[in-house]
Design an enzyme around this catalytic site. Structure first.
Site, PDB file in Angstrom:
ATOM      1  N   LYS A  22       0.842  -1.206   0.000  1.00 23.38           N
ATOM      2  CA  LYS A  22       0.000   0.000   0.000  1.00 23.38           C
ATOM      3  C   LYS A  22       0.871   1.247   0.000  1.00 23.38           C
ATOM      4  O   LYS A  22       0.605   2.221  -0.698  1.00 23.38           O
ATOM      5  CB  LYS A  22      -0.936   0.003   1.220  1.00 23.38           C
ATOM      6  CG  LYS A  22      -2.087  -0.979   1.095  1.00 23.38           C
ATOM      7  CD  LYS A  22      -2.872  -1.123   2.387  1.00 23.38           C
ATOM      8  CE  LYS A  22      -3.831  -2.310   2.260  1.00 23.38           C
ATOM      9  NZ  LYS A  22      -4.558  -2.599   3.505  1.00 23.38           N
ATOM     10  N   GLN A  73      -5.055  -2.033   9.766  1.00 20.87           N
ATOM     11  CA  GLN A  73      -4.818  -3.318   9.109  1.00 20.87           C
ATOM     12  C   GLN A  73      -5.364  -4.445   9.989  1.00 20.87           C
ATOM     13  O   GLN A  73      -4.990  -4.562  11.152  1.00 20.87           O
ATOM     14  CB  GLN A  73      -3.308  -3.469   8.867  1.00 20.87           C
ATOM     15  CG  GLN A  73      -2.939  -4.599   7.953  1.00 20.87           C
ATOM     16  CD  GLN A  73      -3.428  -4.409   6.518  1.00 20.87           C
ATOM     17  OE1 GLN A  73      -3.330  -3.324   5.949  1.00 20.87           O
ATOM     18  NE2 GLN A  73      -3.988  -5.459   5.940  1.00 20.87           N
ATOM     19  N   ASP A 112     -11.220   2.859   4.286  1.00 22.27           N
ATOM     20  CA  ASP A 112     -11.512   1.446   4.016  1.00 22.27           C
ATOM     21  C   ASP A 112     -13.027   1.217   3.970  1.00 22.27           C
ATOM     22  O   ASP A 112     -13.476   0.167   3.520  1.00 22.27           O
ATOM     23  CB  ASP A 112     -10.914   0.551   5.125  1.00 22.27           C
ATOM     24  CG  ASP A 112      -9.627  -0.136   4.691  1.00 22.27           C
ATOM     25  OD1 ASP A 112      -9.355  -0.170   3.475  1.00 22.27           O
ATOM     26  OD2 ASP A 112      -8.895  -0.634   5.573  1.00 22.27           O
TER      27      ASP A 112
END
Ligand code: NDP
Length: 296
Positions: free
Chosen positions: A50, A94, A117
């Site tokens: 990322k 994450q 997200d």
């Protein structure tokens, strides 16, 4: 019929190029904060990827690493700090998190405007109530983008989704419903899966079962999106669909690798840029009365 392959790698590259141009046209680079807890090797690789992809389009990606043993309150306090930090435009945590930490509490703590997200209950709620301003999770958003790349009108199509996870199956179902598909969601307890899949004009396979979807499950001319990433014994990757055989009856199909996968990171970066732009616009219109600000 031989299906046309939807080239996710190429489409994602075009999106990233377009993002790089949009970022370069702005005064400030968007900032993405990535919260990484513990020593999960897969998570570390995802985060590294990322960061690299962000740098390529000019997005600053700052990784905040915490020990495996961090307490829930300490982690929540750190996320609050990122919420308050005006330089941070997007925050992702994450997953998975260590077992002492409740992921729902953590995702709920992220400011919805910075939740790039789209996993916070607030953004899921917006998506579930067909609100345009929902931040949509990257994989489902990438799937919709691949479907739209075919130019086929989704209105009235029967979409069958295999899988009901929070990160793929559920949100993609809502997104396709919002795009006027008739949606059937299936899962491991579904009875007569093949029969249901045979009715699909659009099939999204996201169950993590290598090559489970067979040619005789497919309605001729169906569009197939294969989300699955499975590693075979010989080390090769494959999807949830028997690509070679299914290609003989489908109209469009995504390959694995090179289909949905490359779209996911591109969409995360797009969400980050869009969040930064929205925050900038709302600051412009925000007349602060705190006495300290000079921009009112
Ligand atoms: P999960 O394991 O969280 O969910 C799998 C879902 O599939 C569950 O709802 C499960 O049902 C269902 N399922 C499992 N086996 C069957 C079966 N035999 N028949 C019907 N349904 C079944 O996985 P994810 O949603 O996180 O991911 C799915 C796949 O997509 C994985 O291969 C993953 O690697 C890949 N993936 C790819 C991404 C990309 O960027 N391309 C991003 C995210 C995931 P139940 O709910 O009953 O258990």
């Amino acid at each position: 019929m031989t299906a046309q392959v939807i080239d996710g790698k190429k489409i994602a590259a075009e999106i990233r190029k377009n993002l790089a141009e949009r970022v370069a046209a702005n005064e400030d680079s968007p900032v993405l904060a990535v919260v990484l807890v513990g020593e999960n090797e897969a998570s570390k690789i995802y985060v590294r990827n990322k960061k690299k992809a962000a740098a390529e389009v000019g997005i600053i990606c700052e990784v905040f690493e915490f020990a495996e043993t961090i307490g829930e309150n300490a982690l929540l306090a750190s996320i609050e700090e990122l919420n308050e930090n005006p330089h941070v435009n997007g925050i992702i945590v994450q997953l998975p998190l260590p077992k002492q930490i409740n992921p729902l509490k953590v995702l709920s703590c992220i400011n919805p405007q910075k939740d790039v997200d789209g996993f916070s209950p607030y953004n899921i709620g917006l998506l579930a109530s067909k609100e345009d301003e929902a931040v949509v999770a990257a994989t489902p958003k990438g799937i919709l983008s691949l479907l739209k790349s075919t130019g086929v009108d989704l209105c009235g199509k029967h979409a069958v989704i295999i899988g009901r996870s929070n990160i793929v199956g559920r949100p993609v179902s809502l997104l396709l419903l919002n795009n006027d598909c008739t949606v059937t969601i299936t899962h491991s307890k579904t009875v007569g899966l093949a029969e249901i899949v045979r009715q699909a004009d659009v099939l999204v396979a996201a169950c993590g079962c290598p090559k489970m979807v067979k040619k005789d499950w497919i309605k001729p001319g169906a569009i197939i999106i294969d989300v699955g990433i499975n590693r075979l014994e010989d080390g090769k990757l494959c999807g949830d669909v028997d690509f070679e055989k299914v290609s003989e009856v489908a109209s469009y199909i995504t390959p694995v690798p090179g289909g949905v996968g490359p779209m996911t990171v591109a969409m995360l970066l797009e969400n980050t840029l869009e969040a930064a732009q929205k925050q900038k616009n709302s600051n412009k219109h925000h007349h602060c009365h705190c006495g300290k600000c000079h921009h009112n």
